[in-house]
Design an enzyme around this catalytic site. Structure first.
Site, mmCIF file in Angstrom:
data_model
loop_
_atom_site.group_PDB
_atom_site.id
_atom_site.type_symbol
_atom_site.label_atom_id
_atom_site.label_comp_id
_atom_site.label_asym_id
_atom_site.label_seq_id
_atom_site.Cartn_x
_atom_site.Cartn_y
_atom_site.Cartn_z
ATOM 1 N N ASP A 1 61.081 -16.549 -66.804
ATOM 2 C CA ASP A 1 59.679 -16.523 -66.496
ATOM 3 C C ASP A 1 59.309 -18.045 -66.829
ATOM 4 O OD1 ASP A 1 56.972 -16.728 -66.732
ATOM 5 O OD2 ASP A 1 56.508 -15.065 -67.925
ATOM 6 N N CYS B 1 57.055 -10.268 -59.301
ATOM 7 C CA CYS B 1 56.983 -10.763 -60.679
ATOM 8 C C CYS B 1 55.976 -10.439 -61.396
ATOM 9 C CB CYS B 1 57.387 -12.412 -60.735
ATOM 10 S SG CYS B 1 56.014 -13.267 -60.177
ATOM 11 N N ASN C 1 52.509 -13.144 -60.416
ATOM 12 C CA ASN C 1 52.500 -13.428 -58.846
ATOM 13 C C ASN C 1 51.831 -14.851 -58.587
ATOM 14 O OD1 ASN C 1 50.946 -12.441 -55.714
ATOM 15 N ND2 ASN C 1 52.986 -13.167 -56.125
ATOM 16 N N CYS D 1 53.843 -17.834 -60.339
ATOM 17 C CA CYS D 1 55.012 -18.842 -60.604
ATOM 18 C C CYS D 1 56.365 -18.275 -59.574
ATOM 19 C CB CYS D 1 55.340 -18.991 -62.142
ATOM 20 S SG CYS D 1 54.023 -19.210 -63.137
ATOM 21 N N ARG D 2 56.908 -17.375 -59.959
ATOM 22 C CA ARG D 2 58.263 -17.180 -59.589
ATOM 23 C C ARG D 2 58.190 -16.603 -58.060
ATOM 24 N NH1 ARG D 2 60.466 -13.304 -64.375
ATOM 25 N NH2 ARG D 2 58.169 -13.246 -64.378
ATOM 26 N N SER D 3 57.398 -15.645 -57.949
ATOM 27 C CA SER D 3 57.637 -14.684 -56.660
ATOM 28 C C SER D 3 56.917 -15.312 -55.515
ATOM 29 C CB SER D 3 56.976 -13.313 -56.742
ATOM 30 O OG SER D 3 55.630 -12.909 -57.224
HETATM 31 P P1 4NP Z 1 55.105 -14.979 -62.886
HETATM 32 O O1 4NP Z 1 54.833 -16.010 -64.214
HETATM 33 O O2 4NP Z 1 55.313 -13.830 -63.212
HETATM 34 O O3 4NP Z 1 56.347 -15.918 -62.509
HETATM 35 O O4 4NP Z 1 53.989 -15.391 -62.083
HETATM 36 C C1 4NP Z 1 53.667 -15.538 -65.219
HETATM 37 C C2 4NP Z 1 52.586 -15.987 -64.723
HETATM 38 C C3 4NP Z 1 51.719 -15.541 -65.494
HETATM 39 C C4 4NP Z 1 51.859 -14.938 -66.666
HETATM 40 C C5 4NP Z 1 52.964 -14.480 -67.132
HETATM 41 C C6 4NP Z 1 53.933 -14.970 -66.495
HETATM 42 N N1 4NP Z 1 50.679 -14.386 -67.646
HETATM 43 O O5 4NP Z 1 50.948 -13.881 -68.853
HETATM 44 O O6 4NP Z 1 49.516 -14.791 -67.247
#
Ligand code: 4NP
Length: 167
Positions: free
Chosen positions: A134, A10, A13, A15-17
């Site tokens: 996201d 993702c 790294n 939230c989702r993955s």
């Molecule tokens: P992820 O979510 O890609 O599912 O881990 C996010 C975590 C952090 C950010 C964006 C999406 N960020 O912009 O910091």
């Protein structure tokens, strides 16, 4: 037989993955395939390297009996394109970034989008509408939605691996 290695991808790294990794590992264990399949996760971005998963992902996973406390965020690296058999992107921009970051040599990883493993997807669905959204700026309900989506898709992805690799 060498283990099949899967990397969930993702942006951050956190939230989702990490959720996908935890869910998939539990499904692999439940299927008795932990000796055949390994998994990990990474992000295309570098902002959260070394951090634990987002507390909302940890809590959502724990609510379903999945422990992702040990996760530490890392960024996708060149070596991942050879170390992994499959790199599974959560959304269109992760897919695009992975293909852009891919070293020019012919390396083994197949880069796939997890949206291709949803039984409710149709050829008519716009691709971005099928992405795992996201949840970073969202609520706990958004994390639960991501969880439910990932449970279905990880199960279908596992079925795809079993078919492709005959186990
Ligand atoms: P992820 O979510 O890609 O599912 O881990 C996010 C975590 C952090 C950010 C964006 C999406 N960020 O912009 O910091």
């Amino acid at each position: 037989m060498p283990k099949i290695k899967v990397l969930f991808l993702c942006l951050g790294n956190i939230c989702r993955s990490p959720l996908a990794e935890g869910i998939f590992r539990a499904q692999v264990a439940a299927a008795g395939l932990s000796e055949q399949i390994d998994c990990d996760s990474a992000g295309t971005g570098n902002w959260h390297i070394g951090e634990k998963a987002d507390p909302r992902s940890i809590q959502t996973a724990a609510g379903h009996g999945i422990d992702i406390e040990m996760h530490r965020a890392r960024q996708l690296a060149d070596g991942d394109f050879q170390a992994f058999d499959y790199i599974v992107a959560m959304d269109e921009s992760n897919l695009r970034d992975a293909n852009r970051m891919r070293p020019p040599e012919r390396l083994k990883a197949k880069v796939l989008a997890i949206r291709n493993f949803d039984s409710s997807s149709t050829n008519n669905s716009p691709t971005t509408a099928m992405d795992v959204p996201d949840p970073y700026t969202g609520t706990m309900a958004d994390f639960e939605l991501v969880y439910q989506m990932l449970v279905r898709r990880c199960a279908h992805f596992l079925a795809y691996l079993r078919q492709n690799h005959h186990f």
